[in-house]
Design a protein around this motif. Structure first.
Motif, PDB file in Angstrom:
ATOM      1  N   MET A 117       0.843  -1.176   0.000  1.00  0.00           N
ATOM      2  CA  MET A 117       0.000   0.000   0.000  1.00  0.00           C
ATOM      3  C   MET A 117       0.888   1.238   0.000  1.00  0.00           C
ATOM      4  SD  MET A 117      -2.707   1.291   2.893  1.00  0.00           S
ATOM      5  CE  MET A 117      -4.039   0.368   2.206  1.00  0.00           C
ATOM      6  N   ASN A 118       0.611   2.127  -0.912  1.00  0.00           N
ATOM      7  CA  ASN A 118       1.356   3.373  -0.999  1.00  0.00           C
ATOM      8  C   ASN A 118       0.694   4.442  -0.137  1.00  0.00           C
ATOM      9  OD1 ASN A 118       3.373   2.546  -2.872  1.00  0.00           O
ATOM     10  ND2 ASN A 118       1.821   2.606  -4.477  1.00  0.00           N
ATOM     11  N   ILE A 119       1.484   4.996   0.761  1.00  0.00           N
ATOM     12  CA  ILE A 119       0.997   6.037   1.653  1.00  0.00           C
ATOM     13  C   ILE A 119       2.034   7.145   1.734  1.00  0.00           C
ATOM     14  CG2 ILE A 119      -0.538   4.616   3.064  1.00  0.00           C
ATOM     15  CD1 ILE A 119       1.769   4.296   5.075  1.00  0.00           C
ATOM     16  N   ILE A 120       1.583   8.296   2.163  1.00  0.00           N
ATOM     17  CA  ILE A 120       2.459   9.465   2.291  1.00  0.00           C
ATOM     18  C   ILE A 120       2.332  10.006   3.700  1.00  0.00           C
ATOM     19  CG2 ILE A 120       2.879  11.817   1.442  1.00  0.00           C
ATOM     20  CD1 ILE A 120       1.444  10.833  -1.206  1.00  0.00           C
ATOM     21  N   PHE A 121       3.480  10.279   4.335  1.00  0.00           N
ATOM     22  CA  PHE A 121       3.502  10.915   5.649  1.00  0.00           C
ATOM     23  C   PHE A 121       3.705  12.414   5.457  1.00  0.00           C
ATOM     24  CE2 PHE A 121       5.666   7.061   7.955  1.00  0.00           C
ATOM     25  CZ  PHE A 121       4.502   6.313   7.804  1.00  0.00           C
ATOM     26  N   LYS A 122       2.935  13.202   6.185  1.00  0.00           N
ATOM     27  CA  LYS A 122       3.140  14.651   6.197  1.00  0.00           C
ATOM     28  C   LYS A 122       3.065  15.127   7.633  1.00  0.00           C
ATOM     29  CE  LYS A 122       1.267  15.659   1.626  1.00  0.00           C
ATOM     30  NZ  LYS A 122       0.209  16.324   0.869  1.00  0.00           N
ATOM     31  N   LYS A 123       4.053  15.962   8.011  1.00  0.00           N
ATOM     32  CA  LYS A 123       4.006  16.546   9.355  1.00  0.00           C
ATOM     33  C   LYS A 123       2.734  17.354   9.497  1.00  0.00           C
ATOM     34  CE  LYS A 123       8.604  16.565  11.044  1.00  0.00           C
ATOM     35  NZ  LYS A 123       9.111  16.698  12.372  1.00  0.00           N
ATOM     36  N   ALA A 124       2.102  17.209  10.638  1.00  0.00           N
ATOM     37  CA  ALA A 124       0.866  17.944  10.900  1.00  0.00           C
ATOM     38  C   ALA A 124       1.179  19.406  11.177  1.00  0.00           C
ATOM     39  CB  ALA A 124       0.146  17.328  12.096  1.00  0.00           C
ATOM     40  N   SER A 125       0.294  20.266  10.728  1.00  0.00           N
ATOM     41  CA  SER A 125       0.437  21.694  11.026  1.00  0.00           C
ATOM     42  C   SER A 125      -0.443  22.033  12.224  1.00  0.00           C
ATOM     43  CB  SER A 125       0.030  22.531   9.815  1.00  0.00           C
ATOM     44  OG  SER A 125      -1.365  22.430   9.614  1.00  0.00           O
ATOM     45  N   HIS A 126      -0.144  23.156  12.857  1.00  0.00           N
ATOM     46  CA  HIS A 126      -0.909  23.571  14.041  1.00  0.00           C
ATOM     47  C   HIS A 126      -2.404  23.674  13.746  1.00  0.00           C
ATOM     48  CE1 HIS A 126       2.436  24.240  16.774  1.00  0.00           C
ATOM     49  NE2 HIS A 126       3.103  24.733  15.742  1.00  0.00           N
ATOM     50  N   SER A 127      -2.752  24.052  12.534  1.00  0.00           N
ATOM     51  CA  SER A 127      -4.162  24.207  12.178  1.00  0.00           C
ATOM     52  C   SER A 127      -4.898  22.865  12.120  1.00  0.00           C
ATOM     53  CB  SER A 127      -4.291  24.927  10.841  1.00  0.00           C
ATOM     54  OG  SER A 127      -3.756  24.129   9.795  1.00  0.00           O
ATOM     55  N   GLU A 128      -4.152  21.747  12.121  1.00  0.00           N
ATOM     56  CA  GLU A 128      -4.766  20.424  12.027  1.00  0.00           C
ATOM     57  C   GLU A 128      -5.014  19.777  13.391  1.00  0.00           C
ATOM     58  OE1 GLU A 128      -3.394  18.348   7.988  1.00  0.00           O
ATOM     59  OE2 GLU A 128      -1.691  19.095   9.180  1.00  0.00           O
ATOM     60  N   LEU A 129      -4.744  20.493  14.463  1.00  0.00           N
ATOM     61  CA  LEU A 129      -4.983  19.944  15.797  1.00  0.00           C
ATOM     62  C   LEU A 129      -6.433  19.474  15.971  1.00  0.00           C
ATOM     63  CD1 LEU A 129      -3.313  20.529  18.976  1.00  0.00           C
ATOM     64  CD2 LEU A 129      -5.740  20.994  19.088  1.00  0.00           C
ATOM     65  N   PRO A 130      -7.443  20.230  15.495  1.00  0.00           N
ATOM     66  CA  PRO A 130      -8.820  19.720  15.613  1.00  0.00           C
ATOM     67  C   PRO A 130      -9.024  18.394  14.872  1.00  0.00           C
ATOM     68  CG  PRO A 130      -8.852  22.076  15.157  1.00  0.00           C
ATOM     69  CD  PRO A 130      -7.422  21.613  14.989  1.00  0.00           C
ATOM     70  N   ASP A 131      -8.317  18.204  13.763  1.00  0.00           N
ATOM     71  CA  ASP A 131      -8.407  16.930  13.040  1.00  0.00           C
ATOM     72  C   ASP A 131      -7.886  15.788  13.908  1.00  0.00           C
ATOM     73  OD1 ASP A 131      -9.387  18.318  10.870  1.00  0.00           O
ATOM     74  OD2 ASP A 131      -7.558  18.153   9.683  1.00  0.00           O
ATOM     75  N   ALA A 132      -6.788  16.035  14.606  1.00  0.00           N
ATOM     76  CA  ALA A 132      -6.219  15.003  15.472  1.00  0.00           C
ATOM     77  C   ALA A 132      -7.211  14.621  16.566  1.00  0.00           C
ATOM     78  CB  ALA A 132      -4.905  15.474  16.083  1.00  0.00           C
ATOM     79  N   LEU A 133      -7.829  15.613  17.190  1.00  0.00           N
ATOM     80  CA  LEU A 133      -8.802  15.323  18.248  1.00  0.00           C
ATOM     81  C   LEU A 133     -10.003  14.567  17.679  1.00  0.00           C
ATOM     82  CD1 LEU A 133      -8.613  18.657  20.258  1.00  0.00           C
ATOM     83  CD2 LEU A 133      -7.561  16.447  20.826  1.00  0.00           C
ATOM     84  N   LYS A 134     -10.384  14.884  16.449  1.00  0.00           N
ATOM     85  CA  LYS A 134     -11.477  14.161  15.795  1.00  0.00           C
ATOM     86  C   LYS A 134     -11.078  12.708  15.538  1.00  0.00           C
ATOM     87  CE  LYS A 134     -14.401  14.179  11.699  1.00  0.00           C
ATOM     88  NZ  LYS A 134     -14.684  14.825  10.412  1.00  0.00           N
ATOM     89  N   PHE A 135      -9.835  12.480  15.085  1.00  0.00           N
ATOM     90  CA  PHE A 135      -9.343  11.117  14.860  1.00  0.00           C
ATOM     91  C   PHE A 135      -9.430  10.316  16.158  1.00  0.00           C
ATOM     92  CE2 PHE A 135      -6.737  10.390  10.837  1.00  0.00           C
ATOM     93  CZ  PHE A 135      -7.383  11.367  10.104  1.00  0.00           C
ATOM     94  N   PHE A 136      -8.984  10.921  17.268  1.00  0.00           N
ATOM     95  CA  PHE A 136      -9.029  10.225  18.559  1.00  0.00           C
ATOM     96  C   PHE A 136     -10.469   9.870  18.936  1.00  0.00           C
ATOM     97  CE2 PHE A 136      -4.822  12.288  19.651  1.00  0.00           C
ATOM     98  CZ  PHE A 136      -4.121  11.108  19.785  1.00  0.00           C
ATOM     99  N   LYS A 137     -11.371  10.820  18.753  1.00  0.00           N
ATOM    100  CA  LYS A 137     -12.768  10.570  19.122  1.00  0.00           C
ATOM    101  C   LYS A 137     -13.361   9.456  18.268  1.00  0.00           C
ATOM    102  CE  LYS A 137     -17.148  12.776  20.119  1.00  0.00           C
ATOM    103  NZ  LYS A 137     -17.834  14.050  20.333  1.00  0.00           N
ATOM    104  N   LEU A 138     -13.130   9.490  16.959  1.00  0.00           N
ATOM    105  CA  LEU A 138     -13.648   8.448  16.076  1.00  0.00           C
ATOM    106  C   LEU A 138     -13.073   7.073  16.433  1.00  0.00           C
ATOM    107  CD1 LEU A 138     -13.614  10.366  12.674  1.00  0.00           C
ATOM    108  CD2 LEU A 138     -15.637   9.692  14.010  1.00  0.00           C
ATOM    109  N   ALA A 139     -11.793   7.043  16.764  1.00  0.00           N
ATOM    110  CA  ALA A 139     -11.163   5.778  17.165  1.00  0.00           C
ATOM    111  C   ALA A 139     -11.785   5.271  18.464  1.00  0.00           C
ATOM    112  CB  ALA A 139      -9.659   5.958  17.325  1.00  0.00           C
ATOM    113  N   SER A 140     -12.011   6.177  19.397  1.00  0.00           N
ATOM    114  CA  SER A 140     -12.624   5.809  20.669  1.00  0.00           C
ATOM    115  C   SER A 140     -14.011   5.219  20.465  1.00  0.00           C
ATOM    116  CB  SER A 140     -12.700   7.040  21.572  1.00  0.00           C
ATOM    117  OG  SER A 140     -13.437   6.761  22.733  1.00  0.00           O
ATOM    118  N   LEU A 141     -14.809   5.849  19.614  1.00  0.00           N
ATOM    119  CA  LEU A 141     -16.155   5.349  19.336  1.00  0.00           C
ATOM    120  C   LEU A 141     -16.110   3.984  18.654  1.00  0.00           C
ATOM    121  CD1 LEU A 141     -17.762   8.713  18.185  1.00  0.00           C
ATOM    122  CD2 LEU A 141     -18.271   7.463  20.308  1.00  0.00           C
TER     123      LEU A 141
END
Length: 169
Positions: free
Chosen positions: A1-25
């Motif tokens: 599987m081809n994937i790309i890593f990109k460093k997260a920017s400060h503006s993406e912090l809400p995305d990270a919290l959303k990822f955690f919540k979705l994983a938790s659910l």
């Protein structure tokens, strides 16, 4: 599987919290007692994520179509879980590997782990470490399938965690 890593920017912090919540659910749906706190995260967990963003330690993972499908945090030191051992040289620590539930079961986690391991070997990193909730036996076995060895345990106010290490050198 081809994937790309990109460093997260400060503006993406809400995305990270959303990822955690979705994983938790998703874990809750599977009756796995882990990460419940991400549904309404306590201040110390939000602070931990913010610290990771400030230190440029969070990465988002994209597929070749540009979909943001996973994330992880990669640290050079980790005294929170590893205490003094967490200051050793030539070691990296992965935390918070989250695959969006809609991409679960498609080999994304495996692709992420293999790519991280490959990159660390290229950087001459000698050891790769992580922790895993000890009650999540399936996830512990998953990491052991990569050759990670349990080398200890860490009790936090949220869980008992197995400490795993993979020799890369």
């Amino acid at each position: 599987m081809n994937i790309i890593f990109k460093k997260a920017s400060h503006s993406e912090l809400p995305d990270a919290l959303k990822f955690f919540k979705l994983a938790s659910l998703a874990l809750q749906e599977k009756k796995v007692n882990q990460w419940d706190y991400w549904q309404n995260p306590p201040k110390d967990k939000i602070d931990w994520v913010q610290e990771g963003f400030e230190n440029n330690e969070f990465y988002f993972v994209f597929d070749l179509s540009g979909n943001k499908i996973a994330m992880f945090r990669l640290l050079e030191t980790d005294t929170l879980y590893w205490e003094e051992k967490g200051l050793e040289n030539d070691v990296r620590y992965v935390h918070s590997l989250v695959v969006l539930p809609s991409f679960g079961g498609k080999g994304v986690g495996k692709a992420v782990m293999l790519k991280i391991i490959e990159q660390l070997k290229q950087e001459n990193i000698k050891k790769f470490r992580l922790d895993c909730n000890a009650s999540n036996l399936r996830l512990c076995q998953y990491y052991e399938s990569y050759g990670f060895q349990k080398v200890g345990e860490k009790i936090t106010k949220y869980s008992v965690n197995n400490l795993y290490e993979l020799s890369l050198g």
